[in-house]
Write a protein that holds these residues in place. Structure first.
Motif, PDB file in Angstrom:
ATOM      1  N   ALA A 123       0.845  -1.192   0.000  1.00  0.00           N
ATOM      2  CA  ALA A 123       0.000   0.000   0.000  1.00  0.00           C
ATOM      3  C   ALA A 123       0.881   1.243   0.000  1.00  0.00           C
ATOM      4  O   ALA A 123       2.037   1.196   0.417  1.00  0.00           O
ATOM      5  N   VAL A 124       0.324   2.352  -0.470  1.00  0.00           N
ATOM      6  CA  VAL A 124       1.051   3.616  -0.498  1.00  0.00           C
ATOM      7  C   VAL A 124       0.268   4.642   0.308  1.00  0.00           C
ATOM      8  O   VAL A 124      -0.935   4.832   0.089  1.00  0.00           O
ATOM      9  N   LEU A 125       0.955   5.298   1.253  1.00  0.00           N
ATOM     10  CA  LEU A 125       0.311   6.308   2.084  1.00  0.00           C
ATOM     11  C   LEU A 125       0.174   7.627   1.333  1.00  0.00           C
ATOM     12  O   LEU A 125       1.097   8.061   0.640  1.00  0.00           O
ATOM     13  N   ILE A 126      -0.979   8.240   1.474  1.00  0.00           N
ATOM     14  CA  ILE A 126      -1.250   9.545   0.874  1.00  0.00           C
ATOM     15  C   ILE A 126      -1.431  10.555   2.007  1.00  0.00           C
ATOM     16  O   ILE A 126      -2.267  10.354   2.894  1.00  0.00           O
ATOM     17  N   GLY A 127      -0.643  11.616   1.991  1.00  0.00           N
ATOM     18  CA  GLY A 127      -0.763  12.664   3.004  1.00  0.00           C
ATOM     19  C   GLY A 127      -0.035  12.384   4.294  1.00  0.00           C
ATOM     20  O   GLY A 127      -0.193  13.127   5.271  1.00  0.00           O
ATOM     21  N   ASP A 128       0.787  11.350   4.314  1.00  0.00           N
ATOM     22  CA  ASP A 128       1.479  10.976   5.550  1.00  0.00           C
ATOM     23  C   ASP A 128       2.417  12.098   6.006  1.00  0.00           C
ATOM     24  O   ASP A 128       3.280  12.554   5.254  1.00  0.00           O
ATOM     25  N   GLY A 129       2.226  12.549   7.244  1.00  0.00           N
ATOM     26  CA  GLY A 129       3.062  13.589   7.814  1.00  0.00           C
ATOM     27  C   GLY A 129       2.558  14.999   7.571  1.00  0.00           C
ATOM     28  O   GLY A 129       3.119  15.959   8.115  1.00  0.00           O
ATOM     29  N   TYR A 130       1.476  15.122   6.779  1.00  0.00           N
ATOM     30  CA  TYR A 130       0.991  16.464   6.437  1.00  0.00           C
ATOM     31  C   TYR A 130      -0.495  16.653   6.740  1.00  0.00           C
ATOM     32  O   TYR A 130      -1.028  17.739   6.539  1.00  0.00           O
ATOM     33  N   CYS A 131      -1.169  15.597   7.192  1.00  0.00           N
ATOM     34  CA  CYS A 131      -2.562  15.741   7.633  1.00  0.00           C
ATOM     35  C   CYS A 131      -2.799  14.815   8.815  1.00  0.00           C
ATOM     36  O   CYS A 131      -2.019  13.896   9.064  1.00  0.00           O
ATOM     37  N   ARG A 283      -7.647  20.788   3.864  1.00  0.00           N
ATOM     38  CA  ARG A 283      -6.901  19.831   4.685  1.00  0.00           C
ATOM     39  C   ARG A 283      -7.000  20.183   6.168  1.00  0.00           C
ATOM     40  O   ARG A 283      -7.175  19.297   7.024  1.00  0.00           O
ATOM     41  N   ALA A 284      -6.914  21.481   6.497  1.00  0.00           N
ATOM     42  CA  ALA A 284      -6.998  21.909   7.896  1.00  0.00           C
ATOM     43  C   ALA A 284      -8.389  21.651   8.475  1.00  0.00           C
ATOM     44  O   ALA A 284      -8.529  21.233   9.635  1.00  0.00           O
ATOM     45  N   VAL A 285      -9.429  21.868   7.670  1.00  0.00           N
ATOM     46  CA  VAL A 285     -10.804  21.693   8.152  1.00  0.00           C
ATOM     47  C   VAL A 285     -11.142  20.216   8.319  1.00  0.00           C
ATOM     48  O   VAL A 285     -11.778  19.819   9.305  1.00  0.00           O
ATOM     49  N   THR A 286     -10.716  19.387   7.362  1.00  0.00           N
ATOM     50  CA  THR A 286     -11.125  17.977   7.370  1.00  0.00           C
ATOM     51  C   THR A 286     -10.134  17.061   8.064  1.00  0.00           C
ATOM     52  O   THR A 286     -10.511  15.985   8.532  1.00  0.00           O
ATOM     53  N   GLY A 287      -8.863  17.443   8.101  1.00  0.00           N
ATOM     54  CA  GLY A 287      -7.834  16.582   8.669  1.00  0.00           C
ATOM     55  C   GLY A 287      -7.438  15.441   7.754  1.00  0.00           C
ATOM     56  O   GLY A 287      -6.701  14.532   8.161  1.00  0.00           O
ATOM     57  N   LYS A 288      -7.911  15.464   6.513  1.00  0.00           N
ATOM     58  CA  LYS A 288      -7.663  14.358   5.586  1.00  0.00           C
ATOM     59  C   LYS A 288      -6.901  14.837   4.356  1.00  0.00           C
ATOM     60  O   LYS A 288      -6.842  16.037   4.081  1.00  0.00           O
ATOM     61  N   PRO A 289      -6.313  13.897   3.601  1.00  0.00           N
ATOM     62  CA  PRO A 289      -5.532  14.303   2.426  1.00  0.00           C
ATOM     63  C   PRO A 289      -6.377  15.071   1.416  1.00  0.00           C
ATOM     64  O   PRO A 289      -7.573  14.795   1.244  1.00  0.00           O
ATOM     65  N   VAL A 309       5.223  25.703  -4.709  1.00  0.00           N
ATOM     66  CA  VAL A 309       5.446  24.835  -3.550  1.00  0.00           C
ATOM     67  C   VAL A 309       6.851  25.048  -2.997  1.00  0.00           C
ATOM     68  O   VAL A 309       7.051  25.088  -1.766  1.00  0.00           O
ATOM     69  N   ALA A 310       7.831  25.208  -3.876  1.00  0.00           N
ATOM     70  CA  ALA A 310       9.201  25.467  -3.416  1.00  0.00           C
ATOM     71  C   ALA A 310       9.268  26.747  -2.595  1.00  0.00           C
ATOM     72  O   ALA A 310      10.008  26.832  -1.609  1.00  0.00           O
ATOM     73  N   ARG A 311       8.490  27.746  -2.981  1.00  0.00           N
ATOM     74  CA  ARG A 311       8.484  29.018  -2.257  1.00  0.00           C
ATOM     75  C   ARG A 311       7.722  28.920  -0.941  1.00  0.00           C
ATOM     76  O   ARG A 311       8.164  29.473   0.078  1.00  0.00           O
ATOM     77  N   ARG A 312       6.594  28.199  -0.936  1.00  0.00           N
ATOM     78  CA  ARG A 312       5.726  28.153   0.244  1.00  0.00           C
ATOM     79  C   ARG A 312       6.084  27.050   1.228  1.00  0.00           C
ATOM     80  O   ARG A 312       5.745  27.133   2.410  1.00  0.00           O
ATOM     81  N   GLY A 313       6.682  25.964   0.745  1.00  0.00           N
ATOM     82  CA  GLY A 313       7.024  24.854   1.625  1.00  0.00           C
ATOM     83  C   GLY A 313       6.200  23.620   1.318  1.00  0.00           C
ATOM     84  O   GLY A 313       5.113  23.690   0.720  1.00  0.00           O
ATOM     85  N   LEU A 314       6.697  22.459   1.754  1.00  0.00           N
ATOM     86  CA  LEU A 314       6.065  21.183   1.427  1.00  0.00           C
ATOM     87  C   LEU A 314       4.646  21.066   1.971  1.00  0.00           C
ATOM     88  O   LEU A 314       3.820  20.339   1.427  1.00  0.00           O
TER      89      LEU A 314
END
Length: 491
Positions: A123-131, A283-289, A309-314
């Motif tokens: 399986a591949v994780l989507i959003g791991d570490g960011y939501c 993402r902030a409202v739902t907590g999901k990817p 994205v490079a300017r704003r961050g990962l």
């Protein structure tokens, strides 16, 4: 007495028939719309009759197994067999045109992987570490976006149940979340379309309350902001009024019986920064990817996205990108856009993957590919090109019994897949079709793995571009990594 009545009835019918012909004759010669009928009254109707039936005669009697569009008979028959668990075995050789430009040839290993060396596809994780609640995608093949409205109630029910049984996800499409999506308990990706059906506030804007309600469903695993789709980039969703039933009108929050035409873009998203603002907000409202779905017209979108994205961050990056090829599309679309707008997935997918690799974003942003990827070979090509997952709509429509009648927009689908006519829906038996949906998904994954093992790979996530070759106009094949060399990180 009875004989006289029968004679009188026969005369009456004959007179009625002659009267109808006379009426039709006069109507034909006096009308001004159709030149053929004006010049050839009565007989001219045969022209329109045969024109209407022509596509069906071509489909079943005249075209070869590899000639038809958008999907040829050989491809459809393969999907039907997979859905019915009848196996993908053929005899006396393939009818696949291996010498034609674009044909796929996989590089078989001299020593393929033994059964005991094979490994399950991870399986591949989507959003791991960011939501707060990342999502693990288990199946290589998943159900692409088809709205309730574009497809019927029993079709959604069968897809939901089949997806749950096979372990793949179901994308809602832009028509909102219906009870039928939830019925089977499958993983769901909720699509936020340009009209924001299902997440609208009173003014038609994005409602945080509705987002929270949807995210509260455990099986709603992720959200997808739709910019465009392969069938009609630059134009919003189209659901003609004859398919807007009271139930669909209520779910979407639109008038009954009127055409449902989504805007051609989000009113609150006019550039990459505003798109990433919305990604972070959802993402902030739902907590999901949260991901983005789009068709690709060239390098500009990816250049802007990766630079921003490079300017704003990962943390600002979308958790996944769903890339729809210009050949995609399961619903109603203007022919000018369906025929000519957006790159094919064959060109768009390597472009997107290389842009992510060059900027060091490939592990951060998962890539989902779509666009006529209905066979295991096409999915294996997409994985080799760099996709993490593949979505298909029409493949699963075939598993539901679709016969490519090309009536998706007219509410007259003969198999009940895309119609809201109860008489026609009766032909789609949910329990039977759910089993076929699951079988198609399982057999797709199984045969993708079979190709991987033949290439000397332990599982399908080990596919790389050097494992597939593309036949060129000269008749010779070239490795995919020769056509699209891997980008170097940091370039």
């Amino acid at each position: 007495m009875l004989d006289l009545l029968l004679v009188a009835l026969g005369v009456l019918l004959a007179l009625s028939f002659v009267g109808a012909l006379v009426y039709l004759y006069v109507q034909d010669v006096t009308q001004e719309k159709h030149a053929v009928l004006r010049n050839f009254p009565l007989v001219g109707h045969l022209r329109y009759f045969f024109e209407r039936l022509g596509e069906y005669f071509r489909q079943y009697f005249f075209l070869g197994d590899r000639d038809e569009m958008p999907f040829d008979r050989a491809t459809r028959s393969w999907v039907y067999r997979m859905a019915k668990n009848e196996g993908g075995i053929i005899g006396f050789g393939s009818t696949y045109r291996i010498h034609e430009p674009g044909a796929l040839v996989f590089v078989n290993a001299p020593f393929p992987v033994l059964e005991e060396e094979q490994r399950p596809t991870p399986a591949v994780l989507i959003g791991d570490g960011y939501c707060r609640i990342p999502f693990a995608g288990r199946s290589l093949v998943n159900i692409s976006a088809m709205s309730f409205g574009a497809i019927s109630r029993p079709a959604v029910q069968a897809l939901s149940r089949g997806a749950a049984a096979a372990g793949c996800w179901l994308d809602t499409g832009e028509g909102g979340l219906s009870p039928y999506h939830l019925e089977g308990g499958c993983d769901i990706i909720f699509q936020i379309g340009t009209a924001k059906y299902g997440v609208r506030d009173a003014n038609g804007g994005l409602s945080d309350d509705r987002l929270r309600e949807l995210a509260a469903h455990e099986t709603v695993r992720a959200f997808e902001i739709k910019l465009s789709q392969g069938a009609k980039p630059g134009k919003g969703g189209v659901l003609l009024g004859n398919k807007v039933t009271p139930e669909i009108a209520e779910i979407r929050g639109i008038p009954l019986g009127r055409d449902s035409l989504s805007p051609n873009r989000h009113h609150d998203v006019a550039n990459i920064d505003e798109l990433l603002d919305q990604v972070e907000h959802v993402r902030a409202v739902t907590g999901k990817p949260v991901g983005v779905k789009t068709a690709i017209g060239g390098r500009n979108f990816m250049d802007q996205l990766t630079a921003t994205v490079a300017r704003r961050g990962l943390q600002a990056a979308p958790d996944f990108l769903t890339i729809d090829g210009g050949e995609g599309g399961s619903g109603a679309a203007p022919q000018a856009l369906a025929d000519h707008m957006a790159l094919s997935i064959d060109e768009a997918l390597p472009l997107v993957v290389d842009a992510l690799i060059a900027c060091g974003l490939k592990e951060r942003v998962r890539v989902i590919a779509a666009g006529k990827l209905v066979t295991p070979a096409r999915v294996a090509w997409a994985l080799a090109a760099g996709a993490d997952f593949v979505n298909t709509a029409r493949g699963f429509m075939f598993s539901l019994g679709c016969i490519q009648a090309l009536r998706c927009h007219a509410n007259t689908c003969p198999t009940g897949v895309t119609t809201h006519d109860p008489r026609l829906q009766r032909g789609l038996v949910v329990e039977d079709k759910a089993a076929r949906v699951a079988s198609y998904c399982r057999n797709m994954n199984k045969e993708i793995e079979m190709i991987a093992h033949s290439c000397g790979l332990r599982h399908a996530r080990e596919f790389r571009r050097e494992h597939v070759r593309i036949v060129q106009p000269s008749g010779h094949s070239v490795a995919l990594d020769g056509l699209y060399p891997h980008a170097a990180p940091g370039t």
